[in-house]
Each structure stands twice: as C-alpha cells, then as structure tokens.
Enzyme design. Sequence first.
Site, PDB file in Angstrom:
ATOM      1  N   ASP A 139      -1.539  10.938  -1.763  1.00 52.06           N
ATOM      2  CA  ASP A 139      -1.987   9.938  -2.733  1.00 52.06           C
ATOM      3  C   ASP A 139      -2.367  10.584  -4.051  1.00 52.06           C
ATOM      4  O   ASP A 139      -2.351   9.926  -5.091  1.00 52.06           O
ATOM      5  CB  ASP A 139      -3.168   9.171  -2.135  1.00 52.06           C
ATOM      6  CG  ASP A 139      -2.700   8.387  -0.931  1.00 52.06           C
ATOM      7  OD1 ASP A 139      -2.241   7.261  -1.098  1.00 52.06           O
ATOM      8  OD2 ASP A 139      -2.711   8.949   0.184  1.00 52.06           O
ATOM      9  N   ASN A 161      -4.998  12.652   0.892  1.00 50.73           N
ATOM     10  CA  ASN A 161      -4.094  11.784   1.649  1.00 50.73           C
ATOM     11  C   ASN A 161      -4.914  11.003   2.666  1.00 50.73           C
ATOM     12  O   ASN A 161      -6.128  11.199   2.799  1.00 50.73           O
ATOM     13  CB  ASN A 161      -3.004  12.634   2.329  1.00 50.73           C
ATOM     14  CG  ASN A 161      -1.878  11.785   2.878  1.00 50.73           C
ATOM     15  OD1 ASN A 161      -1.333  10.946   2.171  1.00 50.73           O
ATOM     16  ND2 ASN A 161      -1.536  11.966   4.136  1.00 50.73           N
ATOM     17  N   LYS A 162      -4.258  10.125   3.391  1.00 50.63           N
ATOM     18  CA  LYS A 162      -4.936   9.237   4.346  1.00 50.63           C
ATOM     19  C   LYS A 162      -5.933   9.988   5.217  1.00 50.63           C
ATOM     20  O   LYS A 162      -5.657  11.097   5.681  1.00 50.63           O
ATOM     21  CB  LYS A 162      -3.863   8.558   5.213  1.00 50.63           C
ATOM     22  CG  LYS A 162      -4.362   7.604   6.264  1.00 50.63           C
ATOM     23  CD  LYS A 162      -5.288   6.526   5.753  1.00 50.63           C
ATOM     24  CE  LYS A 162      -4.696   5.698   4.649  1.00 50.63           C
ATOM     25  NZ  LYS A 162      -5.696   4.802   4.015  1.00 50.63           N
ATOM     26  N   GLN A 216      -1.794   2.234   9.996  1.00 49.38           N
ATOM     27  CA  GLN A 216      -0.508   2.297   9.290  1.00 49.38           C
ATOM     28  C   GLN A 216       0.534   3.047  10.110  1.00 49.38           C
ATOM     29  O   GLN A 216       1.734   2.815   9.969  1.00 49.38           O
ATOM     30  CB  GLN A 216      -0.678   3.002   7.931  1.00 49.38           C
ATOM     31  CG  GLN A 216      -1.483   2.233   6.901  1.00 49.38           C
ATOM     32  CD  GLN A 216      -2.937   2.615   6.926  1.00 49.38           C
ATOM     33  OE1 GLN A 216      -3.455   3.031   7.953  1.00 49.38           O
ATOM     34  NE2 GLN A 216      -3.620   2.470   5.810  1.00 49.38           N
ATOM     35  N   ALA A 222       0.903   5.192  -2.102  1.00 49.25           N
ATOM     36  CA  ALA A 222       0.772   5.528  -3.528  1.00 49.25           C
ATOM     37  C   ALA A 222       1.957   5.089  -4.405  1.00 49.25           C
ATOM     38  O   ALA A 222       1.758   4.379  -5.399  1.00 49.25           O
ATOM     39  CB  ALA A 222       0.505   7.026  -3.667  1.00 49.25           C
ATOM     40  N   ARG A 237      -7.526   0.002  -6.619  1.00 52.42           N
ATOM     41  CA  ARG A 237      -7.685   1.108  -5.663  1.00 52.42           C
ATOM     42  C   ARG A 237      -7.833   2.417  -6.459  1.00 52.42           C
ATOM     43  O   ARG A 237      -7.025   2.708  -7.318  1.00 52.42           O
ATOM     44  CB  ARG A 237      -6.484   1.177  -4.705  1.00 52.42           C
ATOM     45  CG  ARG A 237      -6.363  -0.095  -3.859  1.00 52.42           C
ATOM     46  CD  ARG A 237      -5.494   0.101  -2.648  1.00 52.42           C
ATOM     47  NE  ARG A 237      -6.081   1.012  -1.699  1.00 52.42           N
ATOM     48  CZ  ARG A 237      -5.411   1.504  -0.652  1.00 52.42           C
ATOM     49  NH1 ARG A 237      -4.152   1.191  -0.467  1.00 52.42           N
ATOM     50  NH2 ARG A 237      -6.003   2.327   0.187  1.00 52.42           N
ATOM     51  N   ARG A 275       0.861  -1.185   0.000  1.00 55.61           N
ATOM     52  CA  ARG A 275       0.000   0.000   0.000  1.00 55.61           C
ATOM     53  C   ARG A 275       0.898   1.236   0.000  1.00 55.61           C
ATOM     54  O   ARG A 275       2.112   1.115   0.084  1.00 55.61           O
ATOM     55  CB  ARG A 275      -1.016   0.001   1.165  1.00 55.61           C
ATOM     56  CG  ARG A 275      -0.687  -0.741   2.409  1.00 55.61           C
ATOM     57  CD  ARG A 275       0.416  -0.150   3.223  1.00 55.61           C
ATOM     58  NE  ARG A 275       0.237   1.271   3.408  1.00 55.61           N
ATOM     59  CZ  ARG A 275       1.198   2.135   3.607  1.00 55.61           C
ATOM     60  NH1 ARG A 275       2.458   1.714   3.655  1.00 55.61           N
ATOM     61  NH2 ARG A 275       0.967   3.411   3.763  1.00 55.61           N
TER      62      ARG A 275
END
Length: 345
Positions: free
Chosen positions: A235, A245-246, A194, A48, A89, A46
């Site tokens: 990402d 992003n996350k 993460q 990007a 994804r 995982r």
Amino acid sequence: MSLKTIEWKNNKLVMIDQTKLPTELVYVEYSDYHQVANAIKTLVVRGAPAIGVSGAFGMALAAINNDAKTKEELIDQLEKAHKTLLETRPTAVNLGWALDKIMLIAKEHNDISEIKKSVVEAAQKMAEDDVKTNMKMGQNGSILFEENDTIMTHCNAGALATVAYGTALGVIRATKESGKKIKVIATETRPVQQGSRLTAFELKHDGIDVDLIPDTAVGYTMANGLVNKVIVGADRILRTGHVFNKIGTYQIATIAKRHDIPFFVAAPLSTFDLKSNPEDVIIEQRKASEVTTIGEKKTAPDGVGVINPAFDMTPPELITGIITEAGVANPPYEESIKKLFEANK
Ligand code: MRU
C-alpha cells in the site's frame, strides 16, 4: 482474462462490489463522487491501485456533473472532491498520487469543457495504464519463480485490488502464463478476509491452483516445507524499502526469514512514497466490529477493548526483492529504489 474491477461506461463508474464476494459477483454503478468516496470507505473497492483509479474516476464524475460557469468555480469544486476522496483512506499512497495527477491536468486548461474532457480522459488513461503496468510487473517478476513453486500470498493483491490482472497475483499469473506449474497458498487475512473472500475467489475463477489457510497456519506451513516463496502487494513503500501492507504481512515476512524462504513484494511505482519516514505514515485503524464479529455472528463479549490496525510495516531486511514495472529492486533498497526512479524519469 482476469476480472475487470473498474470500468468507465456511459459517463458512469462501474465497479465490482467486493463486499458481496465470494457469494455474489455484483456490479455497482456510480454517477456522483460522494458515492465513490463512500464506496472506498466501505471497501466496495479496495487495494491500493484500485483505490487510486476509482478516486481518479470520482474526480471525473465531479468534473462532468458540475454546473460551474468559470474555470475558477470548476477548479474550486474539483478541490472539494479531491479533499473528500483523499480523506477516505489514509495509508495507501496511490490515492493521493492519482488525485494530485488529475488536479494538475485540470489546472492546465482554461476552457470548462476542455477541463472536463481532459479529466475524464486522464482517468481513463490511468485505468488503461494500470493494466499495462501490472502486466509488465508480472513479466519482470515471473523470472524469479520456478516450476513447482508453492507461493504464499496474503490479503488480495490481484485483479480485484487493481483495474485488472493484479500486482502480486499479476506476477503469479505471468509465471503461470510462462508455462511454469505453480501452486498458491492464500492466507485467510482476518479480520476482513480479503484472502478467503477475494484471493481464493479470484484464483479459482481464473483456474489457478489455490489452497486456503488460516493466518495462524503460516508458521506451520513454512516449518513443514509446504511453501517455498512468498509474494505480497503493498500500500506504500518508502525510499528506504520499508513496506506498508495489509496487517499480518510483517509476521509472515518474519517467519519466512527464519525459514530462509524468499519474500517478495510487487507494486507499481505509484505505490512509492519517497518523501516520508516510517514514523510519518498513518496506519488506518478500522472499526472494532471487524474483530468482534465474523459475518453477522458476534464472536467477542460486549464492551471488550479492540486494537484493529489495517496495515503494518515490514522492514527492508526481511524483503528479498521489490518487483515493479520498471524492474526489480534488490537490497540495499535506498540505492536500488533511487536507481529505478532515475531510470524511469
Ligand atoms: O484494506 P484493503 O483491502 O484495501 O487492503 C489493501 C490490500 O489489498 C493489501 O494490502 C494489498 O496487499 C496491497 S494493494 C495491491
């Protein structure tokens, strides 16, 4: 050297199984692109840039494990692999970037064995370039950080999210390598963790000082002067400087702004999407069980409704600078991002 997340060995793709971290450091080996697609979907790999490079190696597997007799047949098979890998994804833009690049290279050749060879070589080059890009980004970013900085980071934008070295953690590594003493605060990053499973593992593995906090302690640490800079990965970054992003990045940037804490983003040019507008970007929605359980343990009542977006959007006005391998973009981003790309043509 940092962990090596992705490697091409004996015509097979070898990757760290990130679902097993932090308790086990296990490597998995793939010889079929369907397995790679599944690995991307299930977060074995995982982040990007890592998703992009593993997708490229998925294409390499599709090319070499193929008995097509004509160029047309082989290109047709590669288009199928491209589609399967791309559907894994939706938010990180590096995947489409890498798959399109491989497809273009495949179409440049006429001979079947030449196509196969060029696809494998292109994927290998992409993996090598990823590390070089991260190191350059690290150098460009390290001058923005000072001795005794305590730097907050979110999710994992390290060696484990790339081939090696990392984007946001690459900047942290380069700052440390330049001789400055720094500390990191990693957010746990619910629901998939993460931050605690990967960032804390990776930084400890490499001997970088790290404290872990629950996501809910971001405001506390900022209000109490425990953090003086933030750096995250991305990402997808739009030409306007909107950063996807996350999930949780937006709230960290908002609190950082309130406390005048500089908020940086580090990402390669392959993470930029210069065409889309904010409303065009698909935010991946992940399964409810990521929220209703912690590990194997159920932590919510049966049947409860769940909202589980994997990413959020941070607007440009909350971002101090965007660090890339081509230099640092500063506000106003529409202008500075355009300049970075023009200078890098
Ligand atoms: O859902 P993931 O684990 O693939 O999340 C992506 C990320 O790792 C982060 O958003 C990261 O900060 C950007 S990728 C270097």
